[in-house]
Design a protein around this motif. Sequence first.
Motif, PDB file in Angstrom:
ATOM      1  N   ASN A   1       0.504  -1.299  -0.199  1.00 23.14           N
ATOM      2  CA  ASN A   1       0.189   0.281   0.091  1.00 23.14           C
ATOM      3  C   ASN A   1       1.145   0.957   0.106  1.00 23.14           C
ATOM      4  N   ASN A   2       2.193   1.568   0.710  1.00 27.39           N
ATOM      5  CA  ASN A   2       2.704   2.094   1.019  1.00 27.39           C
ATOM      6  C   ASN A   2       3.348   1.977  -0.384  1.00 27.39           C
ATOM      7  N   PHE A   3       4.057   1.701  -1.198  1.00 22.12           N
ATOM      8  CA  PHE A   3       4.484   1.752  -2.364  1.00 22.12           C
ATOM      9  C   PHE A   3       4.299   2.288  -2.939  1.00 22.12           C
ATOM     10  N   VAL A   4       2.683   1.818  -3.789  1.00 21.55           N
ATOM     11  CA  VAL A   4       1.745   2.031  -4.405  1.00 21.55           C
ATOM     12  C   VAL A   4       1.270   4.014  -4.046  1.00 21.55           C
ATOM     13  N   ASN A   5       1.263   4.275  -3.204  1.00 19.36           N
ATOM     14  CA  ASN A   5       0.858   5.374  -2.413  1.00 19.36           C
ATOM     15  C   ASN A   5       1.274   6.379  -3.372  1.00 19.36           C
ATOM     16  N   ILE A   6       3.366   6.510  -2.591  1.00 24.45           N
ATOM     17  CA  ILE A   6       4.433   6.916  -2.768  1.00 24.45           C
ATOM     18  C   ILE A   6       4.512   6.452  -4.650  1.00 24.45           C
ATOM     19  N   LEU A   7       4.846   6.025  -4.851  1.00 22.33           N
ATOM     20  CA  LEU A   7       4.588   6.091  -6.618  1.00 22.33           C
ATOM     21  C   LEU A   7       3.654   6.892  -7.538  1.00 22.33           C
ATOM     22  N   ALA A   8       2.650   6.647  -6.523  1.00 27.94           N
ATOM     23  CA  ALA A   8       1.324   7.836  -7.024  1.00 27.94           C
ATOM     24  C   ALA A   8       1.556   8.893  -6.817  1.00 27.94           C
ATOM     25  N   SER A   9       1.788   8.945  -5.524  1.00 31.80           N
ATOM     26  CA  SER A   9       1.982  10.512  -5.759  1.00 31.80           C
ATOM     27  C   SER A   9       3.448  11.300  -6.869  1.00 31.80           C
ATOM     28  N   SER A  10       4.249  10.659  -7.147  1.00 32.98           N
ATOM     29  CA  SER A  10       5.106  11.062  -7.563  1.00 32.98           C
ATOM     30  C   SER A  10       5.189  10.761  -8.674  1.00 32.98           C
ATOM     31  N   ILE A  11       4.301  10.481  -9.625  1.00 29.35           N
ATOM     32  CA  ILE A  11       3.693  10.191 -10.729  1.00 29.35           C
ATOM     33  C   ILE A  11       2.197  11.094 -10.938  1.00 29.35           C
ATOM     34  N   ALA A  12       2.180  11.745 -10.113  1.00 30.35           N
ATOM     35  CA  ALA A  12       1.356  12.340  -9.823  1.00 30.35           C
ATOM     36  C   ALA A  12       1.409  14.380 -10.067  1.00 30.35           C
ATOM     37  N   THR A  13       2.691  14.086  -9.558  1.00 30.90           N
ATOM     38  CA  THR A  13       3.955  15.259  -9.221  1.00 30.90           C
ATOM     39  C   THR A  13       4.128  15.958 -11.201  1.00 30.90           C
ATOM     40  N   ILE A  14       4.745  14.644 -11.591  1.00 30.53           N
ATOM     41  CA  ILE A  14       5.034  15.290 -12.457  1.00 30.53           C
ATOM     42  C   ILE A  14       4.198  15.211 -13.310  1.00 30.53           C
ATOM     43  N   ILE A  15       3.419  14.806 -13.438  1.00 34.28           N
ATOM     44  CA  ILE A  15       1.852  14.830 -14.396  1.00 34.28           C
ATOM     45  C   ILE A  15       1.355  16.569 -14.307  1.00 34.28           C
ATOM     46  N   ALA A  16       1.640  16.781 -12.709  1.00 34.35           N
ATOM     47  CA  ALA A  16       1.411  18.772 -12.602  1.00 34.35           C
ATOM     48  C   ALA A  16       1.968  19.303 -12.605  1.00 34.35           C
ATOM     49  N   ILE A  17       3.655  19.003 -12.895  1.00 33.63           N
ATOM     50  CA  ILE A  17       4.169  20.017 -13.203  1.00 33.63           C
ATOM     51  C   ILE A  17       4.863  20.016 -15.128  1.00 33.63           C
ATOM     52  N   ARG A  18       3.670  19.101 -15.701  1.00 37.77           N
ATOM     53  CA  ARG A  18       4.122  18.826 -16.588  1.00 37.77           C
ATOM     54  C   ARG A  18       2.864  20.388 -17.010  1.00 37.77           C
ATOM     55  N   LEU A  19       1.874  19.514 -16.748  1.00 35.87           N
ATOM     56  CA  LEU A  19       0.513  20.905 -17.417  1.00 35.87           C
ATOM     57  C   LEU A  19       0.605  22.253 -16.558  1.00 35.87           C
ATOM     58  N   TRP A  20       1.312  22.303 -14.963  1.00 33.32           N
ATOM     59  CA  TRP A  20       0.576  23.861 -13.905  1.00 33.32           C
ATOM     60  C   TRP A  20       2.504  24.489 -14.202  1.00 33.32           C
ATOM     61  N   GLY A  21       3.388  23.246 -14.558  1.00 34.59           N
ATOM     62  CA  GLY A  21       4.613  24.422 -13.755  1.00 34.59           C
ATOM     63  C   GLY A  21       4.683  23.293 -12.598  1.00 34.59           C
ATOM     64  N   ASP A  22       5.224  24.440 -11.926  1.00 32.34           N
ATOM     65  CA  ASP A  22       5.740  24.387 -10.166  1.00 32.34           C
ATOM     66  C   ASP A  22       5.055  24.889  -9.636  1.00 32.34           C
ATOM     67  N   SER A  23       3.934  25.476  -9.856  1.00 35.52           N
ATOM     68  CA  SER A  23       2.440  25.280  -9.412  1.00 35.52           C
ATOM     69  C   SER A  23       1.518  24.048  -8.710  1.00 35.52           C
ATOM     70  N   GLY A  24       1.737  23.783  -9.923  1.00 34.08           N
ATOM     71  CA  GLY A  24       1.188  22.310  -9.526  1.00 34.08           C
ATOM     72  C   GLY A  24       1.635  21.435  -9.103  1.00 34.08           C
ATOM     73  N   ILE A  25       2.634  21.557  -8.000  1.00 35.54           N
ATOM     74  CA  ILE A  25       3.201  20.274  -7.083  1.00 35.54           C
ATOM     75  C   ILE A  25       1.665  20.426  -5.645  1.00 35.54           C
ATOM     76  N   ALA A  26       1.624  21.636  -5.909  1.00 42.05           N
ATOM     77  CA  ALA A  26       0.063  21.894  -4.503  1.00 42.05           C
ATOM     78  C   ALA A  26      -1.284  21.568  -5.149  1.00 42.05           C
ATOM     79  N   ILE A  27      -1.299  21.663  -6.039  1.00 43.52           N
ATOM     80  CA  ILE A  27      -2.590  20.989  -6.836  1.00 43.52           C
ATOM     81  C   ILE A  27      -2.628  19.707  -6.618  1.00 43.52           C
ATOM     82  N   ALA A  28      -1.329  18.963  -6.976  1.00 39.24           N
ATOM     83  CA  ALA A  28      -1.502  17.555  -7.672  1.00 39.24           C
ATOM     84  C   ALA A  28      -1.758  17.120  -5.900  1.00 39.24           C
TER      85      ALA A  28
END
Length: 429
Positions: free
Chosen positions: A70-97
């Motif tokens: 559970n912790n592995f997939v949650n941490i990995l999901a958080s990393s991927i969500a951060t990458i997606i947010a940065i691509r879409l909204w830049g550095d401000s996407g981290i908070a959104i993600a």
Amino acid sequence: MNDISISILFSILGILILMSAFFSSSETGMMSLNRYRLRHLVKNKDRAAIRVENLLSRPDRLIGVILIGNNFVNILASSIATIIAIRLWGDSGIAIATGVLTLVILVFAEVTPKTLAALKPEAIAFPSSLILRPLLVTLYPFVWLVNAISNGLLRMVGVNADEIGSDHLSREELRTLVNESGAILPTRHRGMLLSILDLEEVTVDDIMIPKHEVIGIDLDEDTDDIIKALQSTQHTRLPVFKADLNSPVGVLHLRKISRLLMDDDLNKAKIMQQAVEPYFVPEGTPLHMQLVNFQKVKRRMGFVVDEYGDVQGIVTLEDILEEIVGEFTTDYAASSQDIHPQEDGSFIIDGMATIRDINKALKWHLPTKGPKTLNGLITDHLQTIPEHNLCFKIGNYRFETIQIKDNLVKTARVVSVKPSKKKTISAAS
């Protein structure tokens, strides 16, 4: 990661959220299983139940593999969500993600799957065991390392994780389980099971027939009187004694004596040949023990004796069975010779009636700890033998003595009243 398209990253994120939901629901489902139903299924050789039972035999390992996944997939999901947010909204996407992913995981990977697993634990836990078992084998080195560290920390606070807690039910817990069974058990069956649990708290003193009410054969009487008593009795077993019940000589079964009743030469000696030796029961014996004792000695009637060897009454196997299945009559209050209902809702009760019989007949809750009879309850409450008729209250019941004779309350009128804070004793007019 820069070469992977956003659509693929969203797909991976969705899969990770589903995996998180699987681990969350598996944990709740496994811990919410009814262990007694699980054992029943294991006895019936249910394969899924056997797999789950094996996993639950070491809950630390099961929780370890679930939380690692559970912790592995949650941490990995958080990393991927951060990458997606940065691509879409830049550095401000981290908070959104962070905000969006927290909400998504909370709703779709935690609350919803865990609620479902709590409501349908078998539907979640049994299929999950197909994945968790091989996953535990695959990740065993990591699970062992995590468990070693966590168990070491537990030992520092005095907890040994290797000691699996007992799932055995206490008598009171079993009573609650029976009461909460609802429609699973018929009401009558629930009552019988609860009565069996109560046998340990009830003694032979509570159900015995007092010696002054015992019907038997007195060998000091004339033979003709004895024969008449044998011909007219409604009982199948009769105690045989000399002068009084403190001198018992045996128990007579009417089935053995029925043929002799046609013999013109029937005498006391022939009657005694058919009697079996008396069986004595110490007073205070719990009913569950006496039930077993009757079975061991293959007897159905015993003479209850006190510490001095004096007979206090008799107890029969039928008396104990009635404690389990209830009275054999449909309306005990109407059939009892000691309880007489009145038109005003009160009851005139014989002073020698036992408290337990009154409670069972009228569904009352008179105190049973202490005196066994109504006369004993009244004199114990008043702390004296009344010389004149009195009215008084004990709890939610109003008493009026009607007849006092030979230092005994022969009869009393009793009625159930609404709870009252005051307890009064006043002379009857």
